[in-house]
Design an enzyme around this catalytic site. Structure first.
Site, PDB file in Angstrom:
ATOM      1  N   HIS A 129      87.523  41.570 -65.453  1.00 58.99           N
ATOM      2  CA  HIS A 129      88.515  42.400 -66.129  1.00 58.99           C
ATOM      3  C   HIS A 129      89.017  43.532 -65.224  1.00 58.99           C
ATOM      4  O   HIS A 129      90.054  44.144 -65.515  1.00 58.99           O
ATOM      5  CB  HIS A 129      87.930  42.991 -67.413  1.00 58.99           C
ATOM      6  N   ASP A 187      98.103  22.646 -68.174  1.00 63.43           N
ATOM      7  CA  ASP A 187      98.285  21.213 -67.967  1.00 63.43           C
ATOM      8  C   ASP A 187      98.398  20.915 -66.469  1.00 63.43           C
ATOM      9  O   ASP A 187      99.365  21.320 -65.821  1.00 63.43           O
ATOM     10  CB  ASP A 187      99.546  20.757 -68.703  1.00 63.43           C
TER      11      ASP A 187
END
Length: 477
Positions: free
Chosen positions: A153, A417
């Protein structure tokens, strides 16, 4: 990999307090892809590796090291002569993809060792805090692939995390289809933190007193945590989190459940039709956790409880849209926390239309109050105080009831994808801190959302018995 090494240039990238607020944790997700066509070259070792390091050329920050200069001032230092290379590994396992599907992709069905970095930002076996960890796991009989993709983070938030993942997917598709010449036209992302200041509006909205006190109040422990090195801080916080022995579950809240809840409260709240799904889940989840904590401790909302007892809830908002930074390709953190408190006697009462309407009205004030001027006031408050990022960490780790709720839905992870279709499943790894709630896109984006919830085991036991919650949110695993 060699081309990536050659492309690295020495530089220092200053971080800011908005980055370091989440510096104790990683953003770790696992993407599961099925080889439905039983192709022998399915997401091959070479294609994934080459496209990954090609992607890294567009994100040189991932070759850097976290350097602190005291009191929380932190930078990423990239040394071209000694880069901190990404942790990219590939292994195979004896788990078949069908077994994962049959188990609904529950954590217990995963191959051992999928997560190579864990939930906390700390140094690994190399002695370094790696700024990106990727583990490609090939399933038995080439039946599929799991990809663990984790970034601290310190570097970015969930929105930017998904942008990096999608970038890798796009690079892979172009290289596999013989269109490498189009790589030069890929988007350019910025890590320049000064962009935040440039996008602040002129107006200012006053910060609420509790949020201001949380970030500006003095705490010796917080100051010490801010002074020590990122590696030592990571080790200490990891030990503290491990002692919580947190339990996590994943739930699904359908569109039908949300609409049913709106109908239930519409007579009491005429504006129910305009209340966001996220706000409804925030209200129900906070009330459910408070009830569970009350039952787990055996105290309850009794006359013996202090009249002014409250539950601290950190509601965390992603504010790119507030600052008109949605289309600026900024890869950093743009999270804004509002610390709220709700009377425990309100939270712990049975969940009825009346008590839930009161709960929603309580949180609506917080949600509706987040505007560009408030975000600007928050930035003004924290920027001159680089050590203030540890103060909420200390407060929430020191409380067994304090809850954090990430208000905005995580980006659609199923957009990752590589050229063979959407992932069959995407999931965070198991928990890092008790009493946290994260909203996730469901694979069927038209039917509600998934809810990742963590709690102490005794509290989670009561959550799983809570009739209203179990009717509203169906357990996935």
């Amino acid at each position: 990999m060699e081309e990536f090494k050659k492309s690295i240039k020495s530089q220092t990238i200053p971080l800011c307090v908005i980055d370091t607020q989440g510096s104790f944790s990683n953003i770790p997700f696992v993407f599961f892809y099925e080889n439905t066509a039983t192709a022998s070259d399915f997401m091959s070792t070479e294609s994934l590796s080459k496209s990954f390091y090609q992607t890294m050329q567009s994100f040189p920050i991932f070759a850097g090291r976290i350097k602190a200069t005291g009191r929380g001032n932190t930078s990423i230092v990239v040394d071209a002569n000694n880069p901190n290379m990404p942790d990219y590994t590939e292994t195979s396992c004896d788990v078949h993809f069908d077994s994962l599907k049959e188990s609904g992709f529950s954590w217990r069905s995963w191959p051992d060792g999928v997560a190579t970095a864990g939930p906390m930002t700390m140094a690994g076996a190399s002695g370094e805090i790696k700024l990106i960890n990727v583990h490609v796991v090939r399933m038995q009989d080439n039946s599929g692939v799991a990809i663990y993709f984790s970034i601290p983070h310190y570097i970015l938030d969930g929105v930017a995390h998904m942008e990096v993942m999608k970038y890798w997917c796009q690079v892979h598709q172009l290289m596999q289809s013989g269109q490498s010449e189009r790589l030069a036209g890929m988007p350019v992302y910025s890590t320049d933190r000064s962009m935040i200041q440039e996008c602040l509006p002129k107006e200012r909205t006053p910060i609420d007193e509790l949020t201001r006190k949380t970030f500006t109040g003095f705490s010796l422990i917080a100051e010490l945590l801010a002074w020590i090195s990122p590696k030592l801080r990571g080790r200490l916080l990891s030990m503290a989190i491990a002692r919580q022995n947190t339990e996590a579950h994943l739930f699904h809240v359908s569109k039908a459940s949300l609409e049913s809840l709106r109908t239930t409260i519409s007579a009491l709240l005429p504006e129910a039709g305009d209340i966001a799904d996220n706000e409804l889940i925030l209200s129900v989840a906070a009330k459910t956790l408070a009830q569970a904590q009350s039952l787990a401790t055996g105290v309850g909302a009794s006359p013996t409880k202090k009249e002014g007892a409250t539950l601290p809830v950190a509601v965390i908002f992603e504010v790119r849209e507030h600052l008109n930074m949605t289309f600026k390709n900024y890869t950093g953190n743009l999270l804004f926390p509002v610390i709220t408190t709700t009377p425990l006697k309100m939270l712990e009462t049975p969940t009825t239309p009346e008590s839930l309407a009161a709960m929603i009205s309580n949180f609506s004030e917080t949600v509706n109050g987040v505007d560009p001027g408030l975000v600007a006031s928050y930035v003004d408050m924290v920027m001159p105080r680089p050590s203030c990022f540890t103060r909420p960490i200390v407060r929430f780790l020191g409380s067994k009831t304090a809850t954090s709720f990430v208000y905005d839905l995580m980006p659609d992870m199923y957009e990752a994808d590589f050229g063979n279709g959407r992932p069959e499943w995407v999931s965070p790894i198991e928990p890092f801190r008790a009493n946290a709630v994260l909203l996730l896109t469901n694979r069927d984006t038209t039917n509600g959302m998934d809810v990742f919830m963590t709690a102490y085991p005794s509290v989670m036991k009561e959550v799983l018995k809570n009739e209203f919650w179990c009717d509203f949110a169906k357990l996935i695993y």
